[in-house]
Design a protein around this motif. Sequence first.
Motif, PDB file in Angstrom:
ATOM      1  N   UNK A 190      -5.882  12.642 -14.701  1.00  0.00           N
ATOM      2  CA  UNK A 190      -5.977  11.817 -13.548  1.00  0.00           C
ATOM      3  C   UNK A 190      -5.967  10.999 -14.402  1.00  0.00           C
ATOM      4  N   UNK A 191      -6.745  10.348 -15.374  1.00  0.00           N
ATOM      5  CA  UNK A 191      -6.950   8.834 -15.767  1.00  0.00           C
ATOM      6  C   UNK A 191      -5.648   8.509 -16.693  1.00  0.00           C
ATOM      7  N   UNK A 192      -5.130   9.311 -17.603  1.00  0.00           N
ATOM      8  CA  UNK A 192      -3.553   9.178 -17.895  1.00  0.00           C
ATOM      9  C   UNK A 192      -2.726   8.416 -16.564  1.00  0.00           C
ATOM     10  N   UNK A 193      -2.760   9.556 -15.511  1.00  0.00           N
ATOM     11  CA  UNK A 193      -2.192   8.955 -14.653  1.00  0.00           C
ATOM     12  C   UNK A 193      -1.903   7.465 -13.758  1.00  0.00           C
ATOM     13  N   UNK A 194      -3.925   8.129 -13.487  1.00  0.00           N
ATOM     14  CA  UNK A 194      -3.210   6.347 -12.687  1.00  0.00           C
ATOM     15  C   UNK A 194      -3.064   5.689 -14.085  1.00  0.00           C
ATOM     16  N   UNK A 233      -4.795  20.613 -11.286  1.00  0.00           N
ATOM     17  CA  UNK A 233      -4.408  19.721 -10.217  1.00  0.00           C
ATOM     18  C   UNK A 233      -3.383  20.129  -8.970  1.00  0.00           C
ATOM     19  N   UNK A 234      -3.612  20.392  -8.332  1.00  0.00           N
ATOM     20  CA  UNK A 234      -3.034  19.921  -7.169  1.00  0.00           C
ATOM     21  C   UNK A 234      -1.876  19.480  -6.514  1.00  0.00           C
ATOM     22  N   UNK A 235      -0.456  19.273  -6.122  1.00  0.00           N
ATOM     23  CA  UNK A 235      -0.066  18.596  -5.878  1.00  0.00           C
ATOM     24  C   UNK A 235      -0.549  17.668  -4.790  1.00  0.00           C
ATOM     25  N   UNK A 236      -1.447  18.337  -3.974  1.00  0.00           N
ATOM     26  CA  UNK A 236      -1.899  17.033  -2.998  1.00  0.00           C
ATOM     27  C   UNK A 236      -3.125  16.031  -3.931  1.00  0.00           C
ATOM     28  N   UNK A 237      -3.530  16.662  -4.353  1.00  0.00           N
ATOM     29  CA  UNK A 237      -4.758  15.599  -5.654  1.00  0.00           C
ATOM     30  C   UNK A 237      -3.842  14.421  -5.910  1.00  0.00           C
ATOM     31  N   UNK A 238      -2.665  15.227  -6.681  1.00  0.00           N
ATOM     32  CA  UNK A 238      -1.696  14.009  -7.077  1.00  0.00           C
ATOM     33  C   UNK A 238      -1.597  13.359  -6.575  1.00  0.00           C
ATOM     34  N   UNK A 239      -0.984  13.658  -5.359  1.00  0.00           N
ATOM     35  CA  UNK A 239      -0.546  12.413  -4.147  1.00  0.00           C
ATOM     36  C   UNK A 239      -1.379  11.726  -3.487  1.00  0.00           C
ATOM     37  N   UNK A 240      -2.679  12.103  -2.994  1.00  0.00           N
ATOM     38  CA  UNK A 240      -3.631  11.503  -3.016  1.00  0.00           C
ATOM     39  C   UNK A 240      -4.060  10.251  -3.720  1.00  0.00           C
ATOM     40  N   UNK A 285      -0.531  17.755 -15.529  1.00  0.00           N
ATOM     41  CA  UNK A 285      -1.580  17.518 -14.344  1.00  0.00           C
ATOM     42  C   UNK A 285      -2.173  18.627 -13.907  1.00  0.00           C
ATOM     43  N   UNK A 286      -0.478  19.657 -13.492  1.00  0.00           N
ATOM     44  CA  UNK A 286      -0.513  21.112 -12.601  1.00  0.00           C
ATOM     45  C   UNK A 286      -0.213  22.335 -13.337  1.00  0.00           C
ATOM     46  N   UNK A 287      -0.486  21.821 -14.253  1.00  0.00           N
ATOM     47  CA  UNK A 287      -1.044  23.371 -15.385  1.00  0.00           C
ATOM     48  C   UNK A 287      -1.836  23.095 -15.570  1.00  0.00           C
ATOM     49  N   UNK A 288      -3.061  21.839 -15.774  1.00  0.00           N
ATOM     50  CA  UNK A 288      -3.963  22.335 -15.812  1.00  0.00           C
ATOM     51  C   UNK A 288      -5.280  22.577 -14.457  1.00  0.00           C
TER      52      UNK A 288
END
Length: 66
Positions: free
Chosen positions: A1-5, A28-35, A23-26
């Motif tokens: 998540x830090x890398x994505x941020x 995290x859901x799509x909605x968590x990433x979009x949020x 992130x999905x493979x590890x």
Amino acid sequence: MVTIASLVTGGSTEQLVGHLRLARENGLSESELVEAIVHLAFYAGWPKAMSAIAVAQRVFGEDHDD
């Protein structure tokens, strides 16, 4: 998540594709990433966040095409 941020706030959308998949493979859901991306819009700016959302939609759409 830090890398994505970091990629979103830096505007590095070309690198986001692989990291969103990881992130999905590890777990995290799509909605968590979009949020997270929407939350970053207030700090990084809406243009960067909307570019990241477009990448996320493309990546998540590819995942559902299988």
